[in-house]
Design a protein around this motif. Structure first.
Motif, PDB file in Angstrom:
ATOM      1  N   GLU A  36     -23.516  14.672  35.022  1.00 59.51           N
ATOM      2  CA  GLU A  36     -24.667  15.185  34.750  1.00 59.51           C
ATOM      3  C   GLU A  36     -24.789  16.562  33.859  1.00 59.51           C
ATOM      4  OE1 GLU A  36     -28.439  14.053  34.173  1.00 59.51           O
ATOM      5  OE2 GLU A  36     -27.253  13.022  35.545  1.00 59.51           O
ATOM      6  N   ALA A  37     -23.733  17.656  34.589  1.00 60.25           N
ATOM      7  CA  ALA A  37     -23.958  18.933  33.768  1.00 60.25           C
ATOM      8  C   ALA A  37     -23.278  18.612  32.369  1.00 60.25           C
ATOM      9  CB  ALA A  37     -22.878  19.748  34.908  1.00 60.25           C
ATOM     10  N   MET A  38     -22.311  17.899  32.180  1.00 56.80           N
ATOM     11  CA  MET A  38     -21.835  17.759  30.931  1.00 56.80           C
ATOM     12  C   MET A  38     -23.220  17.361  30.034  1.00 56.80           C
ATOM     13  SD  MET A  38     -18.284  15.789  31.846  1.00 56.80           S
ATOM     14  CE  MET A  38     -17.925  15.359  30.118  1.00 56.80           C
ATOM     15  N   PHE A  39     -23.753  16.360  30.375  1.00 50.21           N
ATOM     16  CA  PHE A  39     -24.926  15.701  29.607  1.00 50.21           C
ATOM     17  C   PHE A  39     -25.841  16.856  29.171  1.00 50.21           C
ATOM     18  CE2 PHE A  39     -29.135  13.741  29.328  1.00 50.21           C
ATOM     19  CZ  PHE A  39     -28.875  13.005  27.975  1.00 50.21           C
ATOM     20  N   THR A  40     -26.338  17.564  30.229  1.00 53.19           N
ATOM     21  CA  THR A  40     -27.311  18.680  30.232  1.00 53.19           C
ATOM     22  C   THR A  40     -26.866  19.747  29.237  1.00 53.19           C
ATOM     23  OG1 THR A  40     -28.060  18.294  32.541  1.00 53.19           O
ATOM     24  CG2 THR A  40     -28.676  20.354  31.472  1.00 53.19           C
ATOM     25  N   ALA A  41     -25.478  20.252  29.222  1.00 49.91           N
ATOM     26  CA  ALA A  41     -24.686  21.169  28.573  1.00 49.91           C
ATOM     27  C   ALA A  41     -25.019  20.518  27.057  1.00 49.91           C
ATOM     28  CB  ALA A  41     -23.749  21.502  28.777  1.00 49.91           C
ATOM     29  N   MET A  42     -24.687  19.513  26.775  1.00 53.02           N
ATOM     30  CA  MET A  42     -24.898  18.753  25.392  1.00 53.02           C
ATOM     31  C   MET A  42     -26.143  18.784  25.005  1.00 53.02           C
ATOM     32  SD  MET A  42     -21.936  17.306  23.900  1.00 53.02           S
ATOM     33  CE  MET A  42     -23.034  16.399  22.678  1.00 53.02           C
ATOM     34  N   CYS A  43     -27.194  18.319  25.675  1.00 53.41           N
ATOM     35  CA  CYS A  43     -28.387  18.514  25.383  1.00 53.41           C
ATOM     36  C   CYS A  43     -29.058  19.880  24.905  1.00 53.41           C
ATOM     37  CB  CYS A  43     -29.677  17.968  26.467  1.00 53.41           C
ATOM     38  SG  CYS A  43     -29.567  16.314  26.765  1.00 53.41           S
ATOM     39  N   GLU A  44     -28.692  20.943  25.537  1.00 51.91           N
ATOM     40  CA  GLU A  44     -28.941  22.238  25.331  1.00 51.91           C
ATOM     41  C   GLU A  44     -28.243  22.682  23.824  1.00 51.91           C
ATOM     42  OE1 GLU A  44     -28.125  24.671  28.394  1.00 51.91           O
ATOM     43  OE2 GLU A  44     -28.789  23.678  29.955  1.00 51.91           O
ATOM     44  N   CYS A  45     -27.167  22.367  23.505  1.00 51.51           N
ATOM     45  CA  CYS A  45     -26.559  22.738  22.413  1.00 51.51           C
ATOM     46  C   CYS A  45     -26.935  21.800  21.415  1.00 51.51           C
ATOM     47  CB  CYS A  45     -24.984  22.301  22.654  1.00 51.51           C
ATOM     48  SG  CYS A  45     -24.071  23.469  23.748  1.00 51.51           S
ATOM     49  N   GLN A  46     -27.354  20.507  21.480  1.00 55.21           N
ATOM     50  CA  GLN A  46     -27.821  19.775  20.353  1.00 55.21           C
ATOM     51  C   GLN A  46     -29.230  20.228  20.001  1.00 55.21           C
ATOM     52  OE1 GLN A  46     -25.891  16.783  19.360  1.00 55.21           O
ATOM     53  NE2 GLN A  46     -27.019  17.144  17.567  1.00 55.21           N
ATOM     54  N   ALA A  47     -29.798  20.704  20.981  1.00 60.43           N
ATOM     55  CA  ALA A  47     -31.284  21.258  20.726  1.00 60.43           C
ATOM     56  C   ALA A  47     -31.266  22.344  19.816  1.00 60.43           C
ATOM     57  CB  ALA A  47     -31.988  21.558  21.970  1.00 60.43           C
ATOM     58  N   LEU A  48     -30.223  23.111  19.466  1.00 60.67           N
ATOM     59  CA  LEU A  48     -29.845  24.390  18.815  1.00 60.67           C
ATOM     60  C   LEU A  48     -29.592  23.924  17.364  1.00 60.67           C
ATOM     61  CD1 LEU A  48     -27.937  26.474  21.153  1.00 60.67           C
ATOM     62  CD2 LEU A  48     -30.204  26.790  20.881  1.00 60.67           C
ATOM     63  N   HIS A  49     -29.443  22.745  17.282  1.00 63.73           N
ATOM     64  CA  HIS A  49     -28.977  22.066  15.870  1.00 63.73           C
ATOM     65  C   HIS A  49     -29.987  21.070  15.685  1.00 63.73           C
ATOM     66  CE1 HIS A  49     -25.307  24.602  15.982  1.00 63.73           C
ATOM     67  NE2 HIS A  49     -25.297  24.348  17.320  1.00 63.73           N
ATOM     68  N   PRO A  50     -31.187  21.196  15.105  1.00 62.17           N
ATOM     69  CA  PRO A  50     -32.080  20.116  14.729  1.00 62.17           C
ATOM     70  C   PRO A  50     -31.729  19.234  13.650  1.00 62.17           C
ATOM     71  CG  PRO A  50     -33.135  21.878  14.456  1.00 62.17           C
ATOM     72  CD  PRO A  50     -31.842  22.366  15.073  1.00 62.17           C
ATOM     73  N   ASP A  51     -32.005  18.055  13.370  1.00 57.20           N
ATOM     74  CA  ASP A  51     -31.433  17.429  12.289  1.00 57.20           C
ATOM     75  C   ASP A  51     -32.334  17.666  11.190  1.00 57.20           C
ATOM     76  OD1 ASP A  51     -31.164  15.361  10.222  1.00 57.20           O
ATOM     77  OD2 ASP A  51     -31.485  13.685  11.511  1.00 57.20           O
ATOM     78  N   PRO A  52     -31.773  18.325  10.122  1.00 54.66           N
ATOM     79  CA  PRO A  52     -32.764  18.926   9.009  1.00 54.66           C
ATOM     80  C   PRO A  52     -33.305  17.781   8.209  1.00 54.66           C
ATOM     81  CG  PRO A  52     -30.272  19.057   8.499  1.00 54.66           C
ATOM     82  CD  PRO A  52     -30.502  18.600   9.856  1.00 54.66           C
ATOM     83  N   GLU A  53     -33.054  16.526   8.077  1.00 51.94           N
ATOM     84  CA  GLU A  53     -33.697  15.570   7.603  1.00 51.94           C
ATOM     85  C   GLU A  53     -34.999  14.806   8.379  1.00 51.94           C
ATOM     86  OE1 GLU A  53     -30.782  12.735   6.094  1.00 51.94           O
ATOM     87  OE2 GLU A  53     -29.584  14.172   5.634  1.00 51.94           O
ATOM     88  N   ASP A  54     -35.017  15.424   9.639  1.00 54.46           N
ATOM     89  CA  ASP A  54     -36.154  14.802  10.277  1.00 54.46           C
ATOM     90  C   ASP A  54     -37.295  15.672  10.276  1.00 54.46           C
ATOM     91  OD1 ASP A  54     -37.635  13.517  12.415  1.00 54.46           O
ATOM     92  OD2 ASP A  54     -36.420  13.909  14.020  1.00 54.46           O
ATOM     93  N   GLU A  55     -38.209  15.178   9.763  1.00 51.03           N
ATOM     94  CA  GLU A  55     -39.430  16.034   9.232  1.00 51.03           C
ATOM     95  C   GLU A  55     -40.305  16.479  10.602  1.00 51.03           C
ATOM     96  OE1 GLU A  55     -41.385  14.298   5.758  1.00 51.03           O
ATOM     97  OE2 GLU A  55     -39.811  14.667   4.931  1.00 51.03           O
ATOM     98  N   ASP A  56     -40.329  15.223  11.518  1.00 52.64           N
ATOM     99  CA  ASP A  56     -41.215  15.524  12.569  1.00 52.64           C
ATOM    100  C   ASP A  56     -40.565  16.083  13.604  1.00 52.64           C
ATOM    101  OD1 ASP A  56     -43.248  13.993  11.353  1.00 52.64           O
ATOM    102  OD2 ASP A  56     -42.493  12.087  11.782  1.00 52.64           O
TER     103      ASP A  56
END
Length: 179
Positions: free
Chosen positions: A123-143
């Motif tokens: 659970e802590a691994m997944f939460t850390a991944m979510c936090e880090c992934q949120a710092l790198h949004p998909d530039p191709e995703d306009e919404d």
């Protein structure tokens, strides 16, 4: 494996959020061994005991999830899908037919599974991944900037009118459906 390299693990300067020792890495169903998984703001890295490993940049990660399927031979694990090709070094040449038949529009996909010996850390691994992934949004995703955890308001964003009249049970039962 040709993509395994020697490099220093991410540290506090790279925003290290989680360091998970004794984690097995599995690439497309093939075990790479047991090592340490590093979840940092800058990258996701795994290093085995000899110092060889790999790093994944967050923009290449298209999906991450927790697999709680106990029937899977790996058991519970962190699943990561990457839009890149990672594979073993092959001495056999790729047949020309395969290259001609390949679809150029399809992105290569690689699946990684990280299986910690301590399942309570998932659970802590997944939460850390979510936090880090949120710092790198998909530039191709306009919404992606419009979504803040609330319901998406079609009228506010698209200028469309939405009929909010409740449907009546059975009102579409006699509709002709062309398949």
């Amino acid at each position: 494996m040709s993509f395994l390299k020697s490099f220093p693990p991410p540290g506090p300067a790279e925003g290290l959020l989680r360091q998970q020792p004794d984690t097995e890495a599995v690439l497309n169903g093939k075990g790479l061994g047991t090592g340490t998984l590093y979840i940092a703001e800058s990258r996701l890295s795994w290093l085995d005991g000899s110092g060889l490993g790999f790093s994944l940049e967050y923009p290449t990660i298209s999906l991450h999830a927790l697999s709680r399927d106990r029937s899977d031979c790996l058991g519970e694990h962190l699943y990561v899908m990457v839009n890149a090709k990672f594979e073993e070094e092959s001495k056999e040449p790729v047949a020309d037919e395969e290259e001609e038949d390949s679809d150029d529009d399809v992105e290569p996909i690689t699946e990684f599974r990280f299986v910690p010996s301590d399942k309570s850390a998932l659970e802590a691994m997944f939460t850390a991944m979510c936090e880090c992934q949120a710092l790198h949004p998909d530039p191709e995703d306009e919404d992606s900037d419009d979504y803040d955890g609330e319901e998406y308001d079609v009228e506010a964003h698209d200028g469309m009118e939405v009929d909010t009249t409740p449907t009546v049970a059975g009102q579409f039962e006699d509709a002709d459906v062309d398949h």
